[in-house]
Design an enzyme around this catalytic site. Sequence first.
Site, PDB file in Angstrom:
ATOM      1  N   PRO A 128      -0.333   1.745 -46.668  1.00 60.94           N
ATOM      2  CA  PRO A 128      -0.406   2.613 -47.856  1.00 60.94           C
ATOM      3  C   PRO A 128       0.609   2.213 -48.947  1.00 60.94           C
ATOM      4  CG  PRO A 128      -0.642   3.931 -45.878  1.00 60.94           C
ATOM      5  CD  PRO A 128      -0.351   2.523 -45.415  1.00 60.94           C
ATOM      6  N   ASP A 240      -5.420 -17.878 -47.411  1.00 61.82           N
ATOM      7  CA  ASP A 240      -5.865 -19.080 -48.152  1.00 61.82           C
ATOM      8  C   ASP A 240      -7.316 -19.406 -47.806  1.00 61.82           C
ATOM      9  OD1 ASP A 240      -3.427 -19.416 -49.373  1.00 61.82           O
ATOM     10  OD2 ASP A 240      -2.829 -21.178 -48.206  1.00 61.82           O
ATOM     11  N   MET A 241      -7.659 -19.250 -46.539  1.00 61.59           N
ATOM     12  CA  MET A 241      -9.049 -19.504 -46.107  1.00 61.59           C
ATOM     13  C   MET A 241      -9.946 -18.328 -46.506  1.00 61.59           C
ATOM     14  SD  MET A 241     -10.932 -21.728 -44.540  1.00 61.59           S
ATOM     15  CE  MET A 241     -12.653 -21.424 -44.934  1.00 61.59           C
ATOM     16  N   GLY A 242      -9.407 -17.111 -46.309  1.00 65.47           N
ATOM     17  CA  GLY A 242     -10.197 -15.914 -46.615  1.00 65.47           C
ATOM     18  C   GLY A 242     -10.653 -15.886 -48.063  1.00 65.47           C
ATOM     19  N   GLU A 363      -8.372  -9.023 -50.690  1.00 66.89           N
ATOM     20  CA  GLU A 363      -7.785 -10.336 -50.358  1.00 66.89           C
ATOM     21  C   GLU A 363      -6.925 -10.874 -51.514  1.00 66.89           C
ATOM     22  OE1 GLU A 363      -9.835 -12.994 -47.841  1.00 66.89           O
ATOM     23  OE2 GLU A 363     -11.140 -11.433 -47.038  1.00 66.89           O
ATOM     24  N   GLY A 364      -6.268  -9.936 -52.202  1.00 64.04           N
ATOM     25  CA  GLY A 364      -5.404 -10.272 -53.330  1.00 64.04           C
ATOM     26  C   GLY A 364      -6.117 -10.041 -54.639  1.00 64.04           C
ATOM     27  N   SER A 366      -6.889 -10.053 -58.757  1.00 65.02           N
ATOM     28  CA  SER A 366      -6.920 -11.197 -59.680  1.00 65.02           C
ATOM     29  C   SER A 366      -5.517 -11.488 -60.217  1.00 65.02           C
ATOM     30  CB  SER A 366      -7.883 -10.919 -60.837  1.00 65.02           C
ATOM     31  OG  SER A 366      -9.207 -10.885 -60.341  1.00 65.02           O
ATOM     32  N   GLU A 367      -4.714 -10.438 -60.351  1.00 66.67           N
ATOM     33  CA  GLU A 367      -3.349 -10.629 -60.840  1.00 66.67           C
ATOM     34  C   GLU A 367      -2.534 -11.411 -59.802  1.00 66.67           C
ATOM     35  OE1 GLU A 367      -5.054  -7.696 -60.892  1.00 66.67           O
ATOM     36  OE2 GLU A 367      -5.468  -7.830 -63.040  1.00 66.67           O
TER      37      GLU A 367
HETATM   38  N1  CAA Z   1       0.752 -20.481 -46.989  1.00 62.51           N
HETATM   39  C1  CAA Z   1       1.841 -20.653 -46.204  1.00 62.51           C
HETATM   40  N2  CAA Z   1       3.023 -20.030 -46.446  1.00 62.51           N
HETATM   41  C2  CAA Z   1       3.093 -19.217 -47.518  1.00 62.51           C
HETATM   42  C3  CAA Z   1       1.998 -18.985 -48.370  1.00 62.51           C
HETATM   43  C4  CAA Z   1       0.786 -19.653 -48.077  1.00 62.51           C
HETATM   44  N3  CAA Z   1      -0.301 -19.499 -48.844  1.00 62.51           N
HETATM   45  N4  CAA Z   1       2.358 -18.128 -49.330  1.00 62.51           N
HETATM   46  C5  CAA Z   1       3.644 -17.825 -49.124  1.00 62.51           C
HETATM   47  N5  CAA Z   1       4.083 -18.488 -48.016  1.00 62.51           N
HETATM   48  C6  CAA Z   1       5.435 -18.474 -47.461  1.00 62.51           C
HETATM   49  C7  CAA Z   1       6.444 -18.958 -48.490  1.00 62.51           C
HETATM   50  O1  CAA Z   1       6.564 -20.366 -48.455  1.00 62.51           O
HETATM   51  C8  CAA Z   1       7.705 -18.271 -48.051  1.00 62.51           C
HETATM   52  O2  CAA Z   1       8.260 -18.983 -46.972  1.00 62.51           O
HETATM   53  P1  CAA Z   1       9.875 -19.265 -46.871  1.00 62.51           P
HETATM   54  O3  CAA Z   1      10.497 -17.934 -46.723  1.00 62.51           O
HETATM   55  O4  CAA Z   1       9.991 -20.144 -45.679  1.00 62.51           O
HETATM   56  O5  CAA Z   1      10.239 -19.929 -48.149  1.00 62.51           O
HETATM   57  C9  CAA Z   1       7.197 -16.953 -47.513  1.00 62.51           C
HETATM   58  O6  CAA Z   1       5.812 -17.139 -47.184  1.00 62.51           O
HETATM   59  C10 CAA Z   1       7.320 -15.812 -48.497  1.00 62.51           C
HETATM   60  O7  CAA Z   1       6.622 -16.198 -49.660  1.00 62.51           O
HETATM   61  P2  CAA Z   1       6.852 -15.499 -51.058  1.00 62.51           P
HETATM   62  O8  CAA Z   1       8.336 -15.461 -51.358  1.00 62.51           O
HETATM   63  O9  CAA Z   1       5.962 -16.154 -52.054  1.00 62.51           O
HETATM   64  O10 CAA Z   1       6.387 -13.998 -50.740  1.00 62.51           O
HETATM   65  P3  CAA Z   1       6.205 -12.749 -51.678  1.00 62.51           P
HETATM   66  O11 CAA Z   1       6.717 -11.560 -50.979  1.00 62.51           O
HETATM   67  O12 CAA Z   1       6.708 -13.039 -53.064  1.00 62.51           O
HETATM   68  O13 CAA Z   1       4.588 -12.558 -51.697  1.00 62.51           O
HETATM   69  C11 CAA Z   1       2.391 -12.842 -52.531  1.00 62.51           C
HETATM   70  C12 CAA Z   1       3.736 -13.485 -52.177  1.00 62.51           C
HETATM   71  C13 CAA Z   1       1.529 -14.004 -52.971  1.00 62.51           C
HETATM   72  C14 CAA Z   1       2.501 -11.825 -53.647  1.00 62.51           C
HETATM   73  C15 CAA Z   1       1.788 -12.178 -51.256  1.00 62.51           C
HETATM   74  O14 CAA Z   1       2.492 -11.015 -50.911  1.00 62.51           O
HETATM   75  C16 CAA Z   1       0.319 -11.846 -51.419  1.00 62.51           C
HETATM   76  O15 CAA Z   1      -0.555 -12.707 -51.249  1.00 62.51           O
HETATM   77  N6  CAA Z   1      -0.005 -10.566 -51.731  1.00 62.51           N
HETATM   78  C17 CAA Z   1      -1.388 -10.095 -51.718  1.00 62.51           C
HETATM   79  C18 CAA Z   1      -1.754  -9.682 -50.333  1.00 62.51           C
HETATM   80  C19 CAA Z   1      -3.233  -9.624 -50.113  1.00 62.51           C
HETATM   81  O16 CAA Z   1      -3.983 -10.532 -50.482  1.00 62.51           O
HETATM   82  N7  CAA Z   1      -3.670  -8.575 -49.441  1.00 62.51           N
HETATM   83  C20 CAA Z   1      -5.020  -8.412 -49.054  1.00 62.51           C
HETATM   84  C21 CAA Z   1      -5.096  -8.160 -47.577  1.00 62.51           C
HETATM   85  S1  CAA Z   1      -6.626  -8.358 -46.756  1.00 62.51           S
HETATM   86  C22 CAA Z   1      -7.693  -7.310 -47.500  1.00 62.51           C
HETATM   87  O17 CAA Z   1      -7.892  -7.368 -48.664  1.00 62.51           O
HETATM   88  C23 CAA Z   1      -8.470  -6.316 -46.726  1.00 62.51           C
HETATM   89  C24 CAA Z   1      -9.573  -6.858 -45.995  1.00 62.51           C
HETATM   90  O18 CAA Z   1      -9.788  -6.443 -44.855  1.00 62.51           O
HETATM   91  C25 CAA Z   1     -10.502  -7.834 -46.605  1.00 62.51           C
END
Ligand code: CAA
Length: 386
Positions: A128, A240-242, A363-364, A366-367
């Site tokens: 939440p 990334d795959m999703g 899955e994230g 657009s922003e």
């Molecule tokens: N692949 C591998 N590692 C990754 C990565 C990736 N794509 N992205 C980040 N990392 C790693 C980073 O390298 C970093 O590692 P280190 O600590 O070793 O340097 C670590 O993860 C943390 O990365 P960030 O500092 O970039 O993390 P952040 O807290 O700033 O978050 C973000 C980054 C991109 C905003 C992330 O939080 C994000 O993707 N948010 C959106 C989440 C999302 O998509 N949610 C949807 C969930 S599923 C859903 O929608 C429901 C469903 O059932 C379909």
Amino acid sequence: MDFEFTEEQKMIQELAREFAEREIAPIAAKLDETGEFPHETVKKMGELGLMGLQVAPEYGGAGADPISYVLAVKEISKVDASHGVIMSVNNSLVCYGIETFGTEEQKKKFLTPLASGQALGAYALTEPQAGSDASNLRCSAKREGDVYIINGTKAWVTSGPVADYIILFAVTDPSKGHKGITAFIIDTHQPGFKVGKIEPKLGIRASHTSEIHFENYRVPVENRLGEEGQGFKIAMTILDMGRIGIAAQAWGIAEAAYEASVRYATQREAFGQPIFYHEAIMFMIADMATRIEATKLLTLQAAYKKMKGERVTKYSSMAKVFAAETAMWVTTKAIQVHGGMGYSKELPIERYFRDAKITEIYEGTSEIQRLVIGRQILKELEAGLI
Ligand code: CAA
């Protein structure tokens, strides 16, 4: 990139298209109206190999490549985006996660039923208070001997109410931020797991989305996915795959709306000719076709890079944001082309429009995709590539 599909890729696309038209098309509008979960067709998709397309045959999968996967998700979503997301989540958020990070025992135990349609999977990251800020988790996993005790709530879980197995991300060490997150495979038939509020949604209404609750749920150590503290990176790698799957879903929705618009505009007459020949309509349709073509190329490029074993973070986000915004734009224009009929529930156009919106959110958002792309660009600059 080679633009010719292989025989296998074409065959899988055809299989998905034929199945969608025969089995899903007749029930899609009704499912949208009732919000009923399509257990039967999802099971049949599993039997055809569509629920574990990329999983190796030894674990019950079809052993197909990411391009075949994208083509199949597109075809299913073109007919019904609800089936598209159920399929995409099971394939790329669940099966892919277990196949990439699971132990041999986990693959045998969980992948085989998930890939063959005997079981359904879900992915529980969001809470939440933690949507876009995905590492801000509270759901906790405390180790006690050979088990972890899970407590907390997850939100917006696609297939949450119907899943047999869920990849769960929980905090094992709150002092370590994202490095204190660990992934687990949850069997939803065990005590301590409860389905919470089911979300009443604007679109993809046959896909069920809910909160899930854990109350002293005991997960054995052997069901931990990866090492302690690796959970956040596992979550991001899986996404990334999703996101390629969601790009394919959005592509399918857009293509359905576009093709309906071409058919309608060439049949419907106004001011003495089919409305297609009025520039206002023709240009809308030309723009639809162009954006869809770009969506297709970006989505296939992300899948191609995945197939080559490259890191796809930037490319899957590019494909997802562009595809999602294309689906929203095309479905909006499709209603305009159809006029009043586009707004009516007699045609599926308004369903495409409602279904498209979610692709800009889950899955994230657009922003978030733009944030991911921007950060990757900065990394390229630091690496001297720009
Ligand atoms: N692949 C591998 N590692 C990754 C990565 C990736 N794509 N992205 C980040 N990392 C790693 C980073 O390298 C970093 O590692 P280190 O600590 O070793 O340097 C670590 O993860 C943390 O990365 P960030 O500092 O970039 O993390 P952040 O807290 O700033 O978050 C973000 C980054 C991109 C905003 C992330 O939080 C994000 O993707 N948010 C959106 C989440 C999302 O998509 N949610 C949807 C969930 S599923 C859903 O929608 C429901 C469903 O059932 C379909």
